[in-house]
Design a protein around this motif. Structure first.
Motif: not given
Length: 712
Positions: A436, A439, A478
């Motif tokens: 992630d 992100g 995401i």
């Protein structure tokens, strides 16, 4: 001749007199201790409101001179009596009443369970944990000491025979608590220092400016940050505050490319747009480095929803409340809107919300890919741990795909190079495997985001790590990376790898994001120093604990950020002689405490500092023992990442103690070389994994052979 009045004894001992024999005994006791007792006109009946008398005695204790010697505590908190006239616990009193140990234990246990006692303790600054600790020590003292002070013994007798209440013990219990926890002696002053209920008043200069707050709210790829940055670049002066070095560096490059001179300030470096080092009117910085002493025309605070972050949220709160800017642009999720509007009422600033919609289409697919054979160009497979990263990468390379890899502990330069490979239409690398970390902070041309799993290890409200599904906010952040305006893939798609996760993902993204209700706060160095003035013998970790215990917050708007990492670092260097401000600064270092090698280097940095010996590049290279060779295994790669963090820590300390960490430029240059080596290792990550497995298998075989030889 001394006149003895019952009322004086009631306030002094919280007891009553039931015979001439007891009256005579008290007279002798007072004469022996030379306590002057003045006469009174009235007295209270012995059975009238015992609890109130006890509380009144305690409250008047600071106004009246009462010659009762305190219990003296040793290191193990077992007080030693200091009276000349002591009564044996089992020895009969002159009025023939004996305190049995069973009765004493019953009294102390009843005292601990009494609601009024708990309320008295809370009023005097004893939280539940301190109250419990003091009770255990106080009980140990009472049960193990063979003699007790006269007046304390008398009160215990009165309680045994029903003429007094267990609350009468509280003054002695509290005196014991004060010796165990010295901050209780000055608790009112400490409460004032740790009063965090109105943080808007901490920034009077900002309150003197009539600020205009504009909140740009919208999802990923909606153009909200673009509009804020346009206002930033076209202003006379400005500051951009971002969550990551990558974002600050990107704004630094874009602003200078647009013709507006802009400096870069992060915890580890400062770069000037001017070749001669003249400060520019515009600055791009990480949010923790925001300068609150400079007046700007325009300020931009990016990813404002991180004001709720359990560890770093305080930095966004500080910037929001303290920036001296006529116009402040906030960028982030709409879920932050209500909190921001309420906070701006307390600051009396004008507040405006501008909502944005996504510029391109984002489609959530109704089928999972289920097999690596269905992966295609432009895909990004999102994993939430390194083991999954390695497994997925290996499976894709088996099928002939060239893969870019990005995860959180990689250096920023390596992340950028991997992103450039993936984005380059002329590069053979067409698939990205990432955590992630994508992100925020990286511009990526992703066609389809594939969640390899939905379970993620994350911190809960108590500060403990737990494995749970990603939140709606995290999933949208995401997923929103798929498709990007003016890129090779303007429209995006989202799905999962496993079929079972598909319905769960749909449930997550269709839920309404929980509104962000509170902003983070954090004890400052100045507040901790004021605590240390009152408690000079306490460690930094203890000072922080006491601060948290006594702190008062407006829980409608604020929460206290977790400080466990800070306390962990403070404990590592507790034995090293450092002044408090230096110790506090060291303890604020951005270190992952799970990296043992980095923590060991942190300790060595502090030892060098305490010896007043500058930490040079030569010393650093010797201590890290970095060979600067291409890593052969994943273990080697991880070690290089830790060495990179050690260099990062050096630069972070150098920006605060430049004379003690003088080789800033040289270390920065060496760090760039190491960044390239790590990048080469990541490009061959599958080979590293295979060699690691082979090495582990070989070591396991050697161990087994050794065991067999030993048996033979």
């Amino acid at each position: 001749m001394l006149t003895i009045i019952k009322k004086q004894f009631l306030s002094k001992y919280s007891c009553c007199f039931d015979s001439n024999q007891r009256l005579l005994f008290h007279s002798k006791l007072i004469l022996n201790n030379t306590i002057a007792i003045s006469s009174r006109e009235h007295f209270y009946d012995r059975n009238q409101n015992r609890a109130s008398n006890t509380q009144r005695y305690y409250q008047n204790n600071h106004r009246r001179s009462i010659q009762v010697k305190p219990m003296i505590l040793k290191d193990d908190f077992i007080p030693q009596p200091s009276y000349d006239n002591l009564l044996n616990v089992e020895k009969p009193l002159p009025y023939d009443k004996t305190i049995k140990r069973n009765d004493l234990l019953r009294i102390i246990n009843d005292f601990y369970r009494h609601d009024e006692v708990k309320q008295l303790a809370t009023d005097q600054g004893l939280d539940l944990q301190i109250f419990k600790n003091v009770y255990v020590s106080f009980r140990k003292y009472c049960m193990q000491t063979t003699v007790l002070p006269d007046d304390f013994n008398l009160i215990l007798n009165d309680i045994v025979f029903g003429s007094s209440n267990v609350t009468a013990i509280f003054p002695y219990f509290f005196r014991h608590a004060q010796q165990m926890f010295p901050h209780l002696k000055c608790v009112e002053d400490l409460k004032k220092i740790s009063d965090l209920r109105n943080p808007t008043n901490w920034y009077p200069d900002a309150r003197n400016i009539k600020r205009k707050i504009i909140f740009h709210a919208g999802p990923t790829n909606s153009g909200k940050t673009y509009h804020a940055l346009q206002r930033f670049m076209n202003s006379e002066s400005g500051v951009y505050c971002g969550p990551l070095k990558l974002l600050a560096s990107e704004v630094f490059r874009k602003t200078n490319a647009a013709g507006t001179k802009c400096d870069l300030v992060t915890g580890e470096e400062r770069r000037f747009a001017d070749s001669e080092g003249k400060p520019a009117n515009h600055v791009a910085c990480t949010v923790e480095m925001t300068n609150l002493n400079t007046i700007y025309d325009v300020a931009v605070i990016d990813e404002i929803q991180m004001i709720r972050d359990p560890q770093r949220g305080w930095a966004w709160t500080r910037a929001l409340l303290g920036l001296q800017a006529k116009e402040i642009h906030l960028c982030g999720e709409i879920s932050t809107g209500k909190l921001l509007e309420e906070l701006m009422v307390t600051t009396e600033d004008n507040f405006e919300i501008r909502e944005y919609q996504r510029l391109t289409k984002l489609l959530y697919l109704d089928q999972a890919i289920e097999t690596f054979d269905n992966v295609r160009s432009g895909d990004c497979i999102v994993c939430f741990n390194k083991n999954d990263i390695f497994h997925v990468t290996r499976e894709l390379e088996k099928r002939g795909h060239d893969v870019a890899v990005i995860y959180g502990s990689l250096p920023p330069g390596t992340k950028l190079l991997q992103a450039q490979r993936f984005n380059d239409p002329n590069d053979e690398c067409k698939i990205l495997v990432a955590t992630d970390a994508i992100g925020m902070g990286l511009n990526l041309s992703i066609k389809r985001v594939i969640f390899y799993s939905l379970a993620k290890s994350q911190m809960n409200e108590e500060g403990n790590k737990e494995r749970s599904n990603v939140t709606t906010s995290q999933a949208l952040q995401i997923a929103g990376r798929a498709g990007r305006f003016a890129s090779a893939f303007p429209d995006g798609e989202v799905t999962t790898f496993r079929r079972d996760d598909l319905s769960r993902l749909n449930e997550i993204i269709t839920q309404q994001s929980k509104p962000i209700e509170r902003a983070g706060l954090h004890p400052t160095a100045e507040q901790i120093e004021m605590f240390a003035y009152y408690l000079p013998k306490q460690s930094l970790s203890s000072l922080i604990d006491i601060f948290l215990t006594l702190s008062q917050l407006d829980k409608n708007f604020y929460f206290m950020c977790h400080v466990e990492d800070m306390k962990y670092l403070a404990d590592i260097i507790e034995h090293i002689p450092l002044v408090l401000r230096v110790r506090y600064t060291f303890s604020c270092a951005p270190i992952n405490k799970k990296m043992s090698f980095v923590c060991a280097m942190f300790l060595k940095y502090a030892q060098q500092f305490s010896r007043n010996e500058p930490t040079t590049l030569e010393w650093l290279l010797k201590e890290t023992n970095c060979s600067f060779q291409i890593p052969n295994t994943v273990t080697d790669l991880a070690h290089y990442e830790e060495i990179f963090d050690c260099f990062d820590l050096y630069l972070w300390l150098s920006s605060r103690f430049s004379q003690m960490f003088p080789d800033r430029e040289s270390v920065h240059r060496i760090q760039k070389e190491l960044d390239q080596i790590i990048h080469c290792g990541v490009q061959n990550i599958v080979k590293l994994v295979q060699q690691t497995n082979h090495s582990e298998l070989k070591d396991d075989t050697v161990v087994k052979r050794t065991k067999v030889s030993a048996i033979c």
